[in-house]
Design an enzyme around this catalytic site. Structure first.
Site, mmCIF file in Angstrom:
data_model
loop_
_atom_site.group_PDB
_atom_site.id
_atom_site.type_symbol
_atom_site.label_atom_id
_atom_site.label_comp_id
_atom_site.label_asym_id
_atom_site.label_seq_id
_atom_site.Cartn_x
_atom_site.Cartn_y
_atom_site.Cartn_z
ATOM 1 N N SER A 100 1.025 -1.169 -0.057
ATOM 2 C CA SER A 100 0.127 -0.136 0.170
ATOM 3 C C SER A 100 0.787 1.244 -0.178
ATOM 4 C CB SER A 100 -0.933 0.052 1.032
ATOM 5 O OG SER A 100 -1.891 0.887 1.139
ATOM 6 N N ASP A 197 -10.273 -4.835 -4.300
ATOM 7 C CA ASP A 197 -9.508 -3.656 -3.238
ATOM 8 C C ASP A 197 -10.205 -2.562 -3.691
ATOM 9 O OD1 ASP A 197 -7.969 -2.138 -2.146
ATOM 10 O OD2 ASP A 197 -5.937 -2.890 -2.520
ATOM 11 N N HIS A 227 -7.892 -5.673 -0.144
ATOM 12 C CA HIS A 227 -6.756 -4.681 0.036
ATOM 13 C C HIS A 227 -5.661 -5.290 1.213
ATOM 14 C CE1 HIS A 227 -4.237 -0.820 -0.067
ATOM 15 N NE2 HIS A 227 -4.406 -0.915 1.201
#
Length: 248
Positions: A100, A197, A227
């Protein structure tokens, strides 16, 4: 588990880390926004490194996990500097694994010290998210509140506590964007992205794939993965991606 070790960065921030000795290139895990080095993916890679005899580093950015500092005082540049200081604990080439926000941090590291990077694995990488996701998604009222109050509150899917987004996070991030200028990645790159996601949608991965240049950049889309990307199947894919990069 013993207490983590600590280092003091050139910017005088005291950050926590855990280093596993082993063969190089060393693998460095860069975590996400408001996460820490005790997450599922970091611990899984720790076990993988121990089993394979691979040098491995995980750490907490300032204001995260066991590191000192206040989260709300931090910004992308601070956390990039923390990551760069942590990489200084290691000699020789590095393979960066960024989850991320850690994907953005990894790209900043690759841009700052390309001679040290042997490969990069992005897991739902989120380059430029402060501008393209947060700021772009704010209403006029939220933008006004950010300017007036210095912060705005957003709901979180991962905690009962909302995210507090500061004006400094947004404004400082504008000097760290990587998708506006050429982004050369002259080493193996593997990008992993779930189609389910909702925090970092697949369009971000496709944009990064289209924007970056390099001889060996591949994107894998995983239907239904979210995610977190932390199911047993996803963790195995992360292992495989790191292995591919190391093998190249």
């Amino acid at each position: 588990m013993p207490d983590p070790s600590f280092l003091v960065t050139p910017e005088h921030r005291r950050i926590a880390y855990r280093l596993t000795d082993g063969e190089g290139p060393a693998v460095v895990f860069c975590g996400g926004f408001k996460s820490d080095m005790e997450g599922t993916k970091a611990l899984h890679l720790q076990r993988w490194a121990e089993q394979t005899g691979r040098a491995f580093l995980r750490f907490d950015y300032s204001g995260h996990g066991s590191s000192e500092g206040a989260f709300l005082e931090g910004a992308i540049g601070d956390w990039f500097e923390d990551a760069r200081a942590a990489c200084g604990l290691l000699a020789g080439p590095l393979v960066l694994v960024g989850s991320s926000m850690g994907g953005w941090i990894s790209l900043l590291l690759a841009r700052a010290m390309p001679e040290r990077i042997a490969g990069l694995v992005g897991i739902a990488a989120a380059p430029d998210f402060t501008e393209d996701s947060m700021w772009a998604g704010f209403s006029e009222a939220q933008r006004a509140a950010l300017q007036r109050d210095g912060q705005v509150t957003l709901p979180s899917d991962y905690s009962d506590e909302p995210y507090i987004i500061t004006r400094r996070l947004i404004e400082e991030g504008r000097g760290r964007l990587v998708l506006r200028d050429p982004l050369d990645l002259p080493f193996p790159v593997r990008l992993l992205q779930g189609t389910a996601d909702t925090d970092v949608p697949p369009s971000v991965a496709l944009r990064l794939l289209d924007h970056a240049t390099g001889p060996d950049i591949r994107l894998t889309l995983v239907k239904g993965a979210d995610h977190r990307f932390s199911t047993p199947e996803c963790l195995t894919m992360i292992e495989d991606a790191v292995g591919q990069v190391l093998g190249r």
